[in-house]
Design an enzyme around this catalytic site. Structure first.
Site, PDB file in Angstrom:
ATOM      1  N   GLU A  70      76.391 112.226   9.358  1.00 48.78           N
ATOM      2  CA  GLU A  70      77.033 111.548  10.489  1.00 48.78           C
ATOM      3  C   GLU A  70      77.453 110.161  10.049  1.00 48.78           C
ATOM      4  O   GLU A  70      76.743 109.501   9.279  1.00 48.78           O
ATOM      5  CB  GLU A  70      76.067 111.432  11.673  1.00 48.78           C
ATOM      6  CG  GLU A  70      76.680 110.656  12.832  1.00 48.78           C
ATOM      7  CD  GLU A  70      75.870 110.693  14.117  1.00 48.78           C
ATOM      8  OE1 GLU A  70      74.633 110.822  14.038  1.00 48.78           O
ATOM      9  OE2 GLU A  70      76.485 110.577  15.197  1.00 48.78           O
ATOM     10  N   ASN A 128      76.309 118.672  21.003  1.00 50.36           N
ATOM     11  CA  ASN A 128      75.266 117.952  20.275  1.00 50.36           C
ATOM     12  C   ASN A 128      74.260 117.401  21.264  1.00 50.36           C
ATOM     13  O   ASN A 128      74.588 116.502  22.026  1.00 50.36           O
ATOM     14  CB  ASN A 128      75.858 116.788  19.478  1.00 50.36           C
ATOM     15  CG  ASN A 128      74.774 115.912  18.877  1.00 50.36           C
ATOM     16  OD1 ASN A 128      74.047 116.339  18.002  1.00 50.36           O
ATOM     17  ND2 ASN A 128      74.641 114.685  19.383  1.00 50.36           N
ATOM     18  N   GLU A 129      73.091 117.941  21.253  1.00 47.88           N
ATOM     19  CA  GLU A 129      71.982 117.514  22.121  1.00 47.88           C
ATOM     20  C   GLU A 129      72.458 116.997  23.479  1.00 47.88           C
ATOM     21  O   GLU A 129      72.034 115.948  23.945  1.00 47.88           O
ATOM     22  CB  GLU A 129      71.056 116.509  21.411  1.00 47.88           C
ATOM     23  CG  GLU A 129      71.669 115.236  20.894  1.00 47.88           C
ATOM     24  CD  GLU A 129      70.649 114.248  20.352  1.00 47.88           C
ATOM     25  OE1 GLU A 129      69.781 114.629  19.581  1.00 47.88           O
ATOM     26  OE2 GLU A 129      70.743 113.065  20.728  1.00 47.88           O
ATOM     27  N   CYS A 185      75.767 112.075  17.708  1.00 50.94           N
ATOM     28  CA  CYS A 185      76.381 111.517  18.916  1.00 50.94           C
ATOM     29  C   CYS A 185      77.856 111.208  18.693  1.00 50.94           C
ATOM     30  O   CYS A 185      78.634 111.146  19.645  1.00 50.94           O
ATOM     31  CB  CYS A 185      75.633 110.264  19.349  1.00 50.94           C
ATOM     32  SG  CYS A 185      74.004 110.648  19.989  1.00 50.94           S
TER      33      CYS A 185
HETATM   34  O1  AHR Z   1      70.739 110.948  13.870  1.00 52.14           O
HETATM   35  C1  AHR Z   1      71.019 109.904  14.729  1.00 52.14           C
HETATM   36  C2  AHR Z   1      71.291 110.369  16.148  1.00 52.14           C
HETATM   37  O2  AHR Z   1      70.164 110.977  16.668  1.00 52.14           O
HETATM   38  C3  AHR Z   1      72.343 111.422  16.300  1.00 52.14           C
HETATM   39  O3  AHR Z   1      73.615 110.895  16.366  1.00 52.14           O
HETATM   40  C4  AHR Z   1      71.989 112.078  17.585  1.00 52.14           C
HETATM   41  O4  AHR Z   1      72.391 113.421  17.634  1.00 52.14           O
HETATM   42  C5  AHR Z   1      70.503 111.879  17.688  1.00 52.14           C
HETATM   43  O5  AHR Z   1      70.138 111.353  18.892  1.00 52.14           O
END
Ligand code: AHR
Length: 652
Positions: free
Chosen positions: A39, A380-381, A250
């Site tokens: 990321e 994503n979550e 995120c």
């Molecule tokens: O890995 C950092 C963050 O942690 C990511 O962007 C998110 O998916 C999680 O909350």
């Protein structure tokens, strides 16, 4: 100790181990268990893995990213030799609508005075991301787009300079068109410098528009154009990950709907890509876009796992995590058909024939062959709201219908338990989603005491992708707690399909997450002990799991072990973890493999529980490789706070 502390080539065994293809008695486990999650957080892409050396090359920085930022941020106006002129930021007739801002340089007067020694002109300087690193004798590829606005051509002097203003390399370019044209030249550094600047200076009176001022080292990873920083990419390649999940995190679902990651904005010529605010508080150029991610996966033999938003934004949009994460925005239903098509188009772009609309775009970028996409993550979550469920289901059903060959990975919230986790799993069970993505960051003790989590999972439900996890910290005790947990993922490799530590990269001075796998600055790289644990597991993956090979006190939660075999090589691999503060024994019985005695390769990571690698000493904790003599049955006394991997060949 039983082992011989010498680094010799390791030999095969006196083994009666049957064909590697059959692996008797083993449980089939995921062949793609350990991989990476990338990321762009902590300056992981721009200023990190992406090898571009110029910061704000397209003059698109703006105050929504950081209050003090503007299109000329990280550029310094210069007019040496009593020269003068003007600069302005313009948007009329840009290089591309996705890249709307550019600079107009209007040179009114260039000084030529006998008293003044040195180069004169009007232009600007960029010091990259805290300095540009150049190495003596190495080449740097410079390019810019220019549109001549005066009748006369403008001569541009391009140089690399050290902080004293000494020229390390120089070359020149002359404009030749009143249309946007790309000009390029090569700069060869005559000395090393870690904090160089790039100077672009007009040497005669005239006017021109400039955009996409770029400098790349010629030596990128695998020498790719628009490529990756070679040393950092190599560090990732050395892990031998089975897959890479990208581009987040995120970053995928974004800070509001307008900030969702739209993959189509990240392909094609870089000057036509749409950069945007990074949810982590800076700018993403999209220079490292979907083509580059897929290419990198292919270059290192990892399967691509792109994640696309589930048509909702991050529940923490606008910083609502402060008031309870109520900021999830949802794409209006009227926009869903187009959005679903966007998801389907990614599959065509990755795998479709060159005759298809999106396959043709992949081919135009230089990759006629398909990228062999097998997995796609949706969401994503996310907070599991009815609105999320509705949109996810629409996307999921469409992918399933149009591309049954693709495995969809769903999402079950940001924690290892709780309402989103439960609702996410309910949806997974209802829709029979093949794989769901679990995330948890927690303390090392949780990993130690939850080693049996997946032993209790339903073998007939969705498989698990543990897409983000880490114990809070980069000390050895964190890494060893994770190692213990990783043995449990191998044991449960029939349920856990994939796992990836997070976050992966963190730049010194720009670290936004407390714990990361690899730290770096422009010159140095610091692999954490957690990195070494990941490497020991990733380099030693198997596809069959064996019970009862390693005996130890199971009521002692500080101990963990696993035995896997790799059917491709026939190798048998033992992993033993001692997360306590005293040496403890494991009893190993290799008789079921027909192994009697021989030499194995042993990799050992151990040390002080509180030790960590730093920029002062990046090698405080490094695994040691030795040759180790094994017998059919033996006792392995594992050091306190250690991970040991013993790998045995069973074929000649
Ligand atoms: O890995 C950092 C963050 O942690 C990511 O962007 C998110 O998916 C999680 O909350």
């Amino acid at each position: 100790m039983l082992f011989i502390l010498a680094l010799f080539a390791w030999c095969s065994f006196h083994a009666g181990f049957v064909s590697a293809q059959t692996v008797p008695g083993g449980k089939k486990i995921s062949p793609v268990l350990f991989g990476l999650f990338f990321e762009d957080i902590n300056y992981a892409a721009d200023g990190g893995l992406y090898a571009e050396l110029v910061q704000n090359r397209s003059f698109e920085y703006n105050p929504t990213e950081r209050k003090e930022w503007h299109p000329f941020a990280y550029w310094e106006y210069i007019s040496p030799g009593y020269s003068y002129g003007r600069i302005s930021v313009e948007t009329k007739e840009p290089l591309h609508p996705n890249n709307p801002h550019y600079i107009v340089l209007d040179v009114e007067f260039v000084g030529h005075y006998e008293q003044y020694k040195g180069e004169t002109g009007v232009g600007f300087k960029n010091s990259g991301f805290d300095g540009i690193v150049v190495r003596e004798g190495e080449k740097y590829n410079f390019s810019l787009f220019a549109r001549q606005l005066s009748d006369v051509p403008v001569q541009l002097w391009i140089s690399l300079q050290n902080p004293k203003g000494e020229v390390l390399s120089e070359n020149s370019i002359s404009t030749s068109s009143t249309d946007w044209v790309k000009y390029a030249t090569t700069l060869t550094a005559k000395a090393c410098c870690d904090t160089a600047s790039l100077v672009v200076m007009a040497r005669n009176e005239g006017k021109l528009a400039l955009d996409m001022i770029s400098l790349f080292p010629e030596k990128t990873f695998k020498n790719r154009t628009n490529g990756l920083r070679a040393d950092l990419a190599q560090m990732l390649a050395d892990l031998q990950p089975k897959f890479i999940r990208f581009p987040g995190g995120c970053l995928v679902h974004g800070d509001g709907l307008g900030n969702m990651y739209r993959w189509k904005n990240t392909i094609g010529p870089v000057e036509q890509r749409k950069g945007q605010r990074n949810i982590w508080g800076y700018h993403q150029t999209a220079g490292l876009g979907f083509f580059e991610y897929f290419q990198f996966c292919e270059d290192i033999g990892a399967k691509p796992l792109p994640v696309l938003p589930a048509a909702v934004s991050c529940q923490n949009s606008g910083g609502t995590w402060r008031i309870g994460g109520t900021g999830q925005q949802t794409l209006p239903m009227g926009e869903m058909p187009d959005y679903i098509q966007e998801v389907l188009d990614l599959i065509e772009w990755a795998n479709g024939p060159v005759t298809s609309e999106w396959g043709a775009k992949r081919a135009a970028a230089g990759h006629s062959e398909p990228f062999m996409l097998e997995y796609i993550g949706i969401g994503n979550e996310d907070k599991i709201t009815p609105e999320f469920e509705e949109r996810f289901t629409m996307i999921y059903n469409a992918v399933k219908k149009e591309h049954p060959e693709i495995t969809v990975v769903g999402t079950v919230g940001p924690f290892h338990s709780g309402p989103d986790f439960e609702k996410g799993w309910e949806l997974a069970n209802e829709l029979k989603i093949p794989v769901v993505d679990e995330h948890y960051y927690t303390d090392p003790n949780w990993f130690i005491t939850n080693q049996y989590r997946y032993d209790r999972y339903d073998r007939n439900a969705s498989k698990v992708y543990l897409g983000e996890y880490a114990s809070w910290g980069n000390k050895l005790r964190n890494a060893i707690a994770e190692a213990a947990y990783l043995t449990s993922l191998e044991r449960n490799g029939d349920v856990v399909l994939m796992a990836s530590y997070a976050p992966l990269l963190a730049k010194k001075g720009f670290t936004q997450w407390r714990t990361d796998l690899i730290f770096y600055d422009n010159v140095n790289i610091v692999p954490t002990p957690n990195y070494h644990v990941q490497k020991m597991f990733m380099n030693n993956q198997g596809d069959f799991y064996f019970e009862n090979i390693i005996e130890y006190n199971k009521s002692d939660s500080t101990l963990a072990a696993s035995c896997v075999a790799d059917s491709k090589t026939g190798d048998v691999i033992l992993k033993m973890v001692n997360a306590s503060n005293e040496n403890k024994n494991f009893v190993i019985d290799l008789s079921s493999f027909g192994i009697t005695e021989g030499e194995a390769e042993m990799t050992l990571l151990n040390g002080d529980a509180e030790a960590e690698n730093t920029f002062f000493d990046s090698e405080t904790l490094v695994p040691e490789k030795v040759v180790f003599d094994v017998d059919e049955k033996f006792v392995y006394p594992a050091f306190a706070m250690s991970l040991t991997v013993i790998r045995m060949k069973t074929t000649q």
